[in-house]
Every structure is written in C-alpha cells, then in structure tokens.
Design a protein around this motif. Structure first.
Motif, PDB file in Angstrom:
ATOM      1  N   ALA A  29      -0.012  12.276 -35.279  1.00 29.35           N
ATOM      2  CA  ALA A  29      -1.830  12.073 -36.023  1.00 29.35           C
ATOM      3  C   ALA A  29      -2.993  12.797 -36.333  1.00 29.35           C
ATOM      4  CB  ALA A  29      -2.517  11.216 -34.433  1.00 29.35           C
ATOM      5  N   GLN A  30      -2.857  14.420 -36.105  1.00 26.83           N
ATOM      6  CA  GLN A  30      -3.299  15.608 -36.442  1.00 26.83           C
ATOM      7  C   GLN A  30      -3.113  15.136 -38.267  1.00 26.83           C
ATOM      8  OE1 GLN A  30      -6.259  16.761 -35.330  1.00 26.83           O
ATOM      9  NE2 GLN A  30      -6.429  17.910 -37.319  1.00 26.83           N
ATOM     10  N   THR A  32      -1.717  12.980 -39.978  1.00 31.83           N
ATOM     11  CA  THR A  32      -2.282  11.704 -40.859  1.00 31.83           C
ATOM     12  C   THR A  32      -3.640  12.092 -41.149  1.00 31.83           C
ATOM     13  OG1 THR A  32      -0.660  10.148 -39.656  1.00 31.83           O
ATOM     14  CG2 THR A  32      -1.985   9.295 -40.199  1.00 31.83           C
ATOM     15  N   ARG A  33      -4.882  12.494 -39.529  1.00 35.54           N
ATOM     16  CA  ARG A  33      -5.772  13.047 -39.925  1.00 35.54           C
ATOM     17  C   ARG A  33      -6.194  14.380 -41.097  1.00 35.54           C
ATOM     18  NH1 ARG A  33      -7.090  14.379 -34.963  1.00 35.54           N
ATOM     19  NH2 ARG A  33      -5.710  12.360 -33.659  1.00 35.54           N
ATOM     20  N   ASP A  34      -5.439  15.161 -40.997  1.00 33.99           N
ATOM     21  CA  ASP A  34      -5.212  15.982 -42.515  1.00 33.99           C
ATOM     22  C   ASP A  34      -5.134  15.616 -43.375  1.00 33.99           C
ATOM     23  OD1 ASP A  34      -6.331  17.965 -40.509  1.00 33.99           O
ATOM     24  OD2 ASP A  34      -3.908  18.411 -39.549  1.00 33.99           O
ATOM     25  N   CYS A  37      -8.135  13.239 -45.539  1.00 32.81           N
ATOM     26  CA  CYS A  37      -9.142  13.872 -45.050  1.00 32.81           C
ATOM     27  C   CYS A  37      -8.911  14.910 -46.819  1.00 32.81           C
ATOM     28  CB  CYS A  37      -9.733  15.522 -44.134  1.00 32.81           C
ATOM     29  SG  CYS A  37     -10.470  14.938 -42.686  1.00 32.81           S
TER      30      CYS A  37
END
Length: 55
Positions: A29-30, A32-34, A37
């Motif tokens: 999840a981290q 994917t978030r990065d 962004c």
C-alpha cells in the motif's frame, strides 16, 4: 541439532513468515501511494510545462 533448538528455530521461522504475511500488504500500500504521488507530480509538471508553452 537438539530438540529444543529445533523447536526454537521452528518458532522463529514461523514468526518471520508471519511478519512478512502481516507487513506485506502495508508495504504494498505504501509503495502504491508513493507511485501515485510521483505520477501526480509528473502530471502536474507536465501541465505547468504545457501552460508555459502557450503563454
């Protein structure tokens, strides 16, 4: 290897596998978030670039 050492080794192996099973979704999840962004920043920079070309 004596039986107690084998038992401890088994529990440690189980703990490591359990840790990766629990933490892998959070790490994914981290990641994917990065990634999202970074894509958002690239899109914004592209829009700014195109806007500067038209002025």
């Amino acid at each position: 290897m004596p039986a107690p050492a084998r038992r401890i080794s088994g529990w440690l192996s189980l703990a490591v596998v359990g840790y990766f099973i629990v933490s892998a979704p959070a790490q994914a999840a981290q990641f994917t978030r990065d990634l999202l962004c970074r894509l958002e920043d690239l899109a914004h920079n592209g829009i700014v670039f195109l806007t500067n070309l038209t002025t």
